[in-house]
Design a protein around this motif. Structure first.
Motif, PDB file in Angstrom:
ATOM      1  N   SER A  80      -0.395  -0.264 -11.964  1.00 20.76           N
ATOM      2  CA  SER A  80      -0.341  -1.070 -10.746  1.00 20.76           C
ATOM      3  C   SER A  80       0.875  -1.974 -10.746  1.00 20.76           C
ATOM      4  O   SER A  80       1.600  -2.077  -9.745  1.00 20.76           O
TER       5      SER A  80
ATOM      6  N   LYS B  41       0.117   3.215  -3.339  1.00 21.33           N
ATOM      7  CA  LYS B  41      -1.201   3.112  -3.962  1.00 21.33           C
ATOM      8  C   LYS B  41      -1.774   4.463  -4.379  1.00 21.33           C
ATOM      9  O   LYS B  41      -2.434   4.557  -5.414  1.00 21.33           O
TER      10      LYS B  41
ATOM     11  N   GLU C  95       0.796  -1.224   0.000  1.00 15.37           N
ATOM     12  CA  GLU C  95       0.000   0.000   0.000  1.00 15.37           C
ATOM     13  C   GLU C  95       0.829   1.276   0.000  1.00 15.37           C
ATOM     14  O   GLU C  95       0.282   2.369   0.000  1.00 15.37           O
TER      15      GLU C  95
END
Length: 181
Positions: free
Chosen positions: A158, A109, A106
């Motif tokens: 991503s 992100k 994370e």
């Protein structure tokens, strides 16, 4: 349920198709849905589902205006433009967040989602008007018409940020900000 209905249900459950669905198709589909890429797209669409519901409800109300006794319903087509009309932007933003959460990475992100959104907007090939100082987008590409491009941008960004999160040019003790290290 009567015994006759119970026999019919049992017969249907034991049919070749249902056995194939239960024994062959369902396990493969379950494995496919556990893929991080598929899960990210699925979770992103599920996050946007309330917006889809609002857009659908507004569409029904707008169509109801054509019925004479519901002519008093106001024109809500602008709401439709800000629900379905922005769908690709929502998806391009959400996929990196959901993917990196799925991968338990994370750290990047937020920047991954913004990079995905920026990449998506660049790939829409906007026109620039230097004199007026404006950028013009084709609205169809921002809505549902650009969803494939949005998914592509989200998944590629991503993956890039997942790789970047595992490698660093600096040690943990350096004076650089946390986002860089």
């Amino acid at each position: 349920i009567s015994s006759k209905e119970r026999k019919g249900i049992t017969k249907m459950q034991n049919s070749k198709f249902m056995v194939w669905m239960k024994d062959s198709f369902s396990p493969k589909l379950t494995k496919l849905c556990q893929n991080a890429y598929i899960a990210a797209v699925q979770k992103s669409i599920m996050t946007v589902l309330p917006i889809i519901m609002i857009g659908s409800f507004v569409t029904i109300l707008t169509l109801a205006r054509d019925i004479s006794f519901l002519a008093w319903v106001p024109d809500l087509s602008l709401v439709n433009q800000f629900t379905f009309g922005l769908m690709s932007i929502f998806i391009a933003f959400l996929i990196p967040i959901k993917f990196l959460e799925e991968k338990k990475s994370e750290k990047f992100k937020n920047i991954a989602s913004l990079t995905s959104l920026g990449t998506f907007l660049v790939l829409l090939l906007p026109s620039f008007d230097g004199e007026a100082g404006t950028i013009n987008f084709i609205l169809d590409k921002i809505g549902t018409g650009g969803m494939l491009c949005a998914v592509f941008c989200g998944l590629i960004c991503s993956k890039i940020f997942l790789i970047a999160s595992k490698h660093s040019f600096f040690s943990e003790e350096s004076a650089m900000p946390d986002i860089i290290v």
